[in-house]
Design a protein around this motif. Sequence first.
Motif, PDB file in Angstrom:
ATOM      1  N   GLY A   1     -33.845  27.986-114.373  1.00 21.51           N
ATOM      2  CA  GLY A   1     -34.033  28.404-112.989  1.00 21.51           C
ATOM      3  C   GLY A   1     -35.417  28.911-112.667  1.00 21.51           C
ATOM      4  O   GLY A   1     -35.630  29.550-111.629  1.00 21.51           O
ATOM      5  N   TRP A   2     -36.375  28.610-113.578  1.00 21.49           N
ATOM      6  CA  TRP A   2     -37.754  29.049-113.372  1.00 21.49           C
ATOM      7  C   TRP A   2     -38.323  28.491-112.079  1.00 21.49           C
ATOM      8  O   TRP A   2     -38.095  27.312-111.763  1.00 21.49           O
ATOM      9  CB  TRP A   2     -38.608  28.575-114.561  1.00 21.49           C
ATOM     10  CG  TRP A   2     -40.083  28.721-114.374  1.00 21.49           C
ATOM     11  CD1 TRP A   2     -40.942  27.787-113.856  1.00 21.49           C
ATOM     12  CD2 TRP A   2     -40.863  29.875-114.669  1.00 21.49           C
ATOM     13  NE1 TRP A   2     -42.220  28.286-113.834  1.00 21.49           N
ATOM     14  CE2 TRP A   2     -42.190  29.575-114.318  1.00 21.49           C
ATOM     15  CE3 TRP A   2     -40.571  31.135-115.192  1.00 21.49           C
ATOM     16  CZ2 TRP A   2     -43.228  30.477-114.486  1.00 21.49           C
ATOM     17  CZ3 TRP A   2     -41.593  32.029-115.359  1.00 21.49           C
ATOM     18  CH2 TRP A   2     -42.906  31.697-115.007  1.00 21.49           C
ATOM     19  N   PRO A   3     -39.065  29.281-111.299  1.00 22.94           N
ATOM     20  CA  PRO A   3     -39.394  30.695-111.515  1.00 22.94           C
ATOM     21  C   PRO A   3     -38.458  31.676-110.813  1.00 22.94           C
ATOM     22  O   PRO A   3     -38.516  32.864-111.048  1.00 22.94           O
ATOM     23  CB  PRO A   3     -40.795  30.795-110.937  1.00 22.94           C
ATOM     24  CG  PRO A   3     -40.757  29.842-109.770  1.00 22.94           C
ATOM     25  CD  PRO A   3     -39.889  28.687-110.215  1.00 22.94           C
ATOM     26  N   ASP A   4     -37.592  31.145-109.920  1.00 23.24           N
ATOM     27  CA  ASP A   4     -36.811  32.041-109.056  1.00 23.24           C
ATOM     28  C   ASP A   4     -35.921  32.989-109.844  1.00 23.24           C
ATOM     29  O   ASP A   4     -35.740  34.152-109.453  1.00 23.24           O
ATOM     30  CB  ASP A   4     -35.957  31.214-108.085  1.00 23.24           C
ATOM     31  CG  ASP A   4     -36.806  30.379-107.138  1.00 23.24           C
ATOM     32  OD1 ASP A   4     -37.892  30.854-106.760  1.00 23.24           O
ATOM     33  OD2 ASP A   4     -36.403  29.259-106.797  1.00 23.24           O
TER      34      ASP A   4
ATOM     35  N   VAL B   1     -37.858  36.213-110.940  1.00 21.37           N
ATOM     36  CA  VAL B   1     -38.721  36.943-110.000  1.00 21.37           C
ATOM     37  C   VAL B   1     -38.485  38.450-110.080  1.00 21.37           C
ATOM     38  O   VAL B   1     -39.455  39.226-110.119  1.00 21.37           O
ATOM     39  CB  VAL B   1     -38.513  36.416-108.567  1.00 21.37           C
ATOM     40  CG1 VAL B   1     -39.125  37.368-107.539  1.00 21.37           C
ATOM     41  CG2 VAL B   1     -39.121  35.024-108.417  1.00 21.37           C
ATOM     42  N   PRO B   2     -37.240  38.935-110.123  1.00 18.78           N
ATOM     43  CA  PRO B   2     -37.056  40.391-110.223  1.00 18.78           C
ATOM     44  C   PRO B   2     -37.652  40.986-111.497  1.00 18.78           C
ATOM     45  O   PRO B   2     -38.192  42.098-111.464  1.00 18.78           O
ATOM     46  CB  PRO B   2     -35.527  40.559-110.189  1.00 18.78           C
ATOM     47  CG  PRO B   2     -35.027  39.343-109.484  1.00 18.78           C
ATOM     48  CD  PRO B   2     -35.939  38.243-109.931  1.00 18.78           C
TER      49      PRO B   2
ATOM     50  N   ALA C   1     -31.274  34.777-116.263  1.00 18.43           N
ATOM     51  CA  ALA C   1     -31.349  33.308-116.270  1.00 18.43           C
ATOM     52  C   ALA C   1     -30.392  32.759-117.326  1.00 18.43           C
ATOM     53  O   ALA C   1     -30.825  32.346-118.411  1.00 18.43           O
ATOM     54  CB  ALA C   1     -32.774  32.861-116.532  1.00 18.43           C
ATOM     55  N   PRO C   2     -29.080  32.778-117.064  1.00 20.40           N
ATOM     56  CA  PRO C   2     -28.102  32.307-118.055  1.00 20.40           C
ATOM     57  C   PRO C   2     -28.382  30.874-118.492  1.00 20.40           C
ATOM     58  O   PRO C   2     -28.818  30.041-117.699  1.00 20.40           O
ATOM     59  CB  PRO C   2     -26.771  32.399-117.295  1.00 20.40           C
ATOM     60  CG  PRO C   2     -27.004  33.430-116.232  1.00 20.40           C
ATOM     61  CD  PRO C   2     -28.438  33.263-115.827  1.00 20.40           C
ATOM     62  N   GLY C   3     -28.120  30.630-119.773  1.00 19.88           N
ATOM     63  CA  GLY C   3     -28.368  29.300-120.322  1.00 19.88           C
ATOM     64  C   GLY C   3     -29.771  29.100-120.841  1.00 19.88           C
ATOM     65  O   GLY C   3     -30.094  28.023-121.350  1.00 19.88           O
TER      66      GLY C   3
END
Length: 261
Positions: A121-124, A127-128, A179-181
């Motif tokens: 899911g990079w980069p979203d 972000v936190p 970011a699971p996975g």
Amino acid sequence: MCRHLAYLGPPLTLRELLFDPPYSLVRQSWAPRDMRGGGTINADGFGVGWYPPAGGDPVRYRRAQPIWSDPTIADLAAVTSTGAVLAAVRSATVGMAVVDAAAAPFAEGQWLFSHNGVVRGWPDSVVPLAATLPVRDLLTLDATTDSALLWALVRHRLRAGLSPGPAVAETVTSVAAAAPGSRLNLLLTDGRTVVASVAGHALSVRTTPDSVLLASEPHDDDPAWREVPDGHLVTATATGLHLRPLSRPDHHRPPDGREDG
């Protein structure tokens, strides 16, 4: 996905570590045996970091081209001897920069760092987590890659006084939650101790009474190689090896900043 290794022990030439074994890191750049999660070759750059026998901060050699096409590394490896090495060959995730500065090892002072895997899911997705870093750290990332951000997260914890094992473990668990996975096999060394996470990819280790070699894939068919279980953290010196689950909390901050177990 990348492949990487770390070695501590009696001095060897870089050639003995990177080129000579039958399933060497160089061979893994074009014929890896385990590329779970995607990719077929590791041709998007490489890097080698080693500690001079006389002491001091490590020396690095990084390029954005395949290691087999570099005209210098074989000659350099033949004449460079060291007792502490971190090296990697890279398979870039689609959309991420392919430049010299994106190749591991990343470095600051005594530290060398590498990442084998991918942040989903990079980069979203992260972000936190990125927002917890000082703005200057974000503005001076080595490259726009997940690996460079992982290094910044680990480095931030080291600068705050966390010892190497917890710095790596906390980074892996926080990124895995966001970011699971993700595949988060990290290597961190100061030339005396190596810390490695095994989270979603393979890592094998071979020890002798005075050396340790950690690698994404065994370099030969020596039965001394053993695979580290997924979900574990390894802390190794040339004469000792310790494994613990990544999920076990450990926030020890020894006075000298080094891992105690």
